[in-house]
Design an enzyme around this catalytic site. Sequence first.
Site, PDB file in Angstrom:
ATOM      1  CE  LYS A 133      -1.259   2.048   3.444  1.00 56.89           C
ATOM      2  NZ  LYS A 133      -0.947   3.342   4.184  1.00 56.89           N
ATOM      3  CG  HIS A 145       6.847 -16.456   0.843  1.00 55.72           C
ATOM      4  ND1 HIS A 145       7.247 -17.676   0.341  1.00 55.72           N
ATOM      5  CD2 HIS A 145       7.917 -15.977   1.513  1.00 55.72           C
ATOM      6  CE1 HIS A 145       8.503 -17.900   0.702  1.00 55.72           C
ATOM      7  NE2 HIS A 145       8.926 -16.888   1.413  1.00 55.72           N
ATOM      8  CE1 TYR A 148       0.215  -3.122   4.372  1.00 50.83           C
ATOM      9  CE2 TYR A 148       1.527  -2.425   6.259  1.00 50.83           C
ATOM     10  CZ  TYR A 148       0.602  -2.143   5.274  1.00 50.83           C
ATOM     11  OH  TYR A 148       0.091  -0.881   5.167  1.00 50.83           O
ATOM     12  CG  ASN A 159      15.344 -11.754  -1.117  1.00 45.09           C
ATOM     13  OD1 ASN A 159      14.948 -12.367  -2.092  1.00 45.09           O
ATOM     14  ND2 ASN A 159      15.195 -12.224   0.117  1.00 45.09           N
ATOM     15  CG  ASN A 168       2.144   1.468   7.815  1.00 45.46           C
ATOM     16  OD1 ASN A 168       1.869   0.460   8.465  1.00 45.46           O
ATOM     17  ND2 ASN A 168       1.375   1.911   6.852  1.00 45.46           N
ATOM     18  CB  ALA A 205      15.965 -14.100  10.569  1.00 47.24           C
TER      19      ALA A 205
END
Length: 252
Positions: A133, A145, A148, A159, A168, A205
Amino acid sequence: MQNSISEQARAAALAQLDAAEAAREDILVQHIANGVVIDSRTVQIDPEVVIAPGAVLLAGTILRGKTVIGAGCVIGPNTLIEDSTVDEGTTVNASQIYGSHIGPHNNIGPFTHVRVNTVTDYGVHLGAYVETKNSNFARGNTVSHLTYIGDSDVGKYCNFGCGTVTCNYDGKDKFRTQIGDYCFIGCNTNLVAPVKVGDGAYTAAGSTITKDVPAQALGIARERQTNLDGWAEPKMEAYIAKKQKLENEQSK
């Protein structure tokens, strides 16, 4: 139980439906005559939609509003695009796109939700269960995958690992995330905006990044691991016994 309708009302409703179907098929025939490949009557196209010759529309595709589809695109199956531009050579599979501009030779889907003001450059991949968005993606980004990305500006050839989230919104205001070129965002990274990730940087990660990450740096923001020896043994005894009993019963 459904309310019954009069024969007159039923006939009027059927006539209205037949007229709508005839108008829809007329639009399909016009696009086919112009060189668009459509082999299913389940495709729906609004009158304002523009489609270049050579595009392919698969079953269940719905094109609404002021949508433009470029040459060589493959749209569908089961895809909804509204008030958006999709440039040449792009594939959109089982996804929804609203008020956005998808660049050339992108690969979108399946099950991607592209929300308003998303702009992608050449060769971007937005994969399964990705939502975007109000974000800009430069050339060659890969978001495969479960991610957001909102209110963000992303440099080229980045990547994104599975589970990345741009945080956000603080409940009152929305802030932007800025990511440089050639970045690697590790799986399950939370980027708490406003925050910047410099060119060529990594995030480890499982990190929640609240401060800027300099170029070429590795941002790590997670608790140091501690192993408690033997902690699981008493908890696992009953579980293992239960599963072994089930396995024995199934083998008889």
